[in-house]
Write an enzyme that holds these catalytic residues in place. Structure first.
Site, PDB file in Angstrom:
ATOM      1  N   GLU A   1     -11.703   0.928  -2.443  1.00  0.00           N
ATOM      2  CA  GLU A   1     -10.948   1.226  -1.221  1.00  0.00           C
ATOM      3  C   GLU A   1      -9.710   2.038  -1.575  1.00  0.00           C
ATOM      4  O   GLU A   1      -9.570   2.517  -2.699  1.00  0.00           O
ATOM      5  CB  GLU A   1     -10.548  -0.087  -0.521  1.00  0.00           C
ATOM      6  CG  GLU A   1      -9.723  -1.008  -1.407  1.00  0.00           C
ATOM      7  CD  GLU A   1      -9.439  -2.356  -0.787  1.00  0.00           C
ATOM      8  OE1 GLU A   1      -9.781  -2.560   0.400  1.00  0.00           O
ATOM      9  OE2 GLU A   1      -8.877  -3.221  -1.471  1.00  0.00           O
TER      10      GLU A   1
ATOM     11  N   ASP B   1       0.822  -1.221   0.000  1.00  0.00           N
ATOM     12  CA  ASP B   1       0.000   0.000   0.000  1.00  0.00           C
ATOM     13  C   ASP B   1       0.853   1.266   0.000  1.00  0.00           C
ATOM     14  O   ASP B   1       0.695   2.136   0.852  1.00  0.00           O
ATOM     15  CB  ASP B   1      -0.931   0.019   1.221  1.00  0.00           C
ATOM     16  CG  ASP B   1      -1.654  -1.294   1.423  1.00  0.00           C
ATOM     17  OD1 ASP B   1      -2.163  -1.839   0.437  1.00  0.00           O
ATOM     18  OD2 ASP B   1      -1.709  -1.777   2.569  1.00  0.00           O
TER      19      ASP B   1
END
Length: 500
Positions: free
Chosen positions: A184, A15
């Site tokens: 997301e 991420d």
């Protein structure tokens, strides 16, 4: 070097988010339940990166992270620079949205501040609008904690980043976009008169990168897919950050899920089409090889892996599997890592131990070596080198009931609650061993040892496995079953990772 090859960070830098300050680029990534957390990387060319520190020393609340919580903790951070400070926001799915900040990338960083409390609040991204002086924050939802997913919520935020000024509004509902699911990882930007949200959908294995834009922060937003696998071998290319170089080039860093190797980082060129939408990679497909950014040439660099442990200290590449305690590693005048044999009722299962010192599993075939001496005289003390995931395997030394030291090799499947022998124990006459793991394609691990007779293979090939969100880890440990008093230590020297 005129071209680069993806991935540019071939290990589990999950991420990623990136920011430029002057001529320097900085990157952070998820660290989940490990401590220290929130790694901080630096680059001058977006291709060569070094690890320069961490933004959090301990996870809070401390008592909850006194034991391993491998898939919890620090999820999907956003890194920003505003008002002459660095800011990192992240979501802990069990607690809420946190923030830390610092005047310099190397700190000192503030203690984590809870900006919004709640279950399932993840992937926050702040924005300070220089045109209006307003501040905003957008976040996603984890269905496992909240029962909600596939939507993005927006808030006004106090300009000092300490609190949100409203209850939040649904600004993008993925359920209303045909074919979209698991929306997301939003990253919030202001560009060309638009509010932009770059956000992935479709899941980490098979998803895509989306872009959303609106003239107003609270919407309505229009969307477009801007990066997807197409006919490449880069599955699920998404979730990352946009950065602009001093000369005005645009680039996008994102991850690719690679099983036991975790989420490796790719660099994509980025441009804007005639309608003002971003175009990533090669017309929306990930590039494998591309010309380097137009930035001053830099020498090759990568996050460190090798360690001689000078003075008993370990390098920045290492993190514990939970908040550390004093006395686990002892500083001294020479080289070598002295790990105390920590007492534990869970000595049969490394996945439950907080005192495993870990670093990321390299994404390319390699060989890992370390030398070990078991200094403890107590029966049952053991130390070794492990590949740690949902399943694990380790090789090392153990003190037997007759006082001899044995070379042992053990493993546990993902469904097993305790380890068992992968090979027959052998006496290590000097209480020393050279330990080696050869990691081939598909993270298949071959264990070897040298107890004075040269390298010998041990047991069967072990296929490394990740946890749900975390790639497999390399680890060093020393332990002993529960009991009274101190139990001595083990010394590790000459940790090396070499190309296969």
């Amino acid at each position: 070097m005129t071209t680069y090859t993806n991935p540019i960070l071939d290990a589990d830098w999950s991420d990623p988010d990136v920011v430029r300050v002057g001529d320097d680029f900085y990157l952070t990534a998820s660290s989940f339940g490990r401590a220290p957390g929130l790694p901080l990387l630096h680059s001058r060319d977006l291709v060569n990166w070094t690890l320069v520190g961490h933004a959090v020393d301990h996870l809070e609340p401390a008592e909850e992270f006194a034991v391993p919580r491998h898939d919890c903790g620090v999820w999907a951070p956003s890194l920003r620079h505003h008002d002459e400070r660095f800011w990192i926001f992240w979501g802990d799915p069990d607690q809420g949205i946190f923030q830390v900040n610092a005047p310099e990338i190397r700190g000192p960083w503030t203690r984590p501040h809870l900006v919004k409390q709640g279950k399932g609040l993840i992937d926050p991204s702040p924005l300070w609008d220089d045109e209006t002086g307003e501040a905003y924050l957008v976040h996603a939802w984890a269905k496992s904690r909240s029962g909600v997913k596939n939507r993005l919520t927006g808030h006004r935020m106090h300009p000092d980043g300490t609190e949100l000024l409203d209850e939040g509004k649904l600004i993008v509902d993925g359920d209303r976009i045909p074919g979209w699911f698991t929306l997301e990882g939003p990253k919030l930007y202001r560009h060309d008169g638009w509010f932009w949200i770059l956000a992935p959908a479709g899941g980490v294995e098979t998803g895509w990168q989306g872009a959303f834009r609106s003239r107003e922060f609270f919407g309505p937003y229009e969307e477009r897919i801007v990066l997807e696998q197409k006919d490449t071998d880069v599955n699920g290319p998404h979730q990352g950050g946009w950065v602009r170089t001093p000369s005005g080039e645009d680039w996008f860093l994102h991850f690719q899920q690679r099983g036991a190797y975790g989420r490796v980082v790719h660099l994509q060129p980025m441009r804007w089409d005639a309608d003002g939408w971003p175009v990533l990679g090669d017309d929306g497909a990930p590039v494998a090889v591309h010309r380097v950014p137009e930035l001053p040439p830099q020498p090759p660099a990568a996050p460190a892996t090798d360690d001689d442990f000078p003075g008993g200290r370990f390098g920045r590449q290492w993190s514990w599997t939970a908040n550390p305690q004093d006395g686990w590693a002892t500083q001294h005048s020479g080289d070598g890592l002295k790990l105390a044999c920590v007492r534990s009722a869970d000595a049969h299962d490394l996945r439950k131990l907080p005192n495993v010192l870990t670093q990321r599993l390299p994404g390319t075939p390699c060989a890992v070596e370390v030398e070990l001496r078991l200094d403890s005289e107590e029966e049952g003390t053991r130390a070794g080198l492990t590949v740690l995931g949902d399943a694990f395997s380790w090789i090392g030394l153990e003190r037997a009931s007759d006082g001899t030291v044995h070379l042992v090799h053990r493993f546990a499947e993902a469904v097993a609650d305790r380890e068992r022998d992968a090979d027959h124990p052998r006496i290590a006459p000097e209480g020393r061993a050279r330990l080696r793991i050869e990691i081939g394609a598909g993270a298949r691990c071959r264990f070897l040892y040298d107890i004075g007779e040269g390298l010998r293979p041990s047991g069967q090939v072990f296929a490394a496995t990740p946890w749900r969100w975390v790639g497999a880890l390399l680890g060093l440990f020393a332990l002993v079953p529960a009991g009274p008093g101190q139990a001595g230590a083990a010394t590790f020297t000459h940790f090396r990772i070499s190309a296969a």
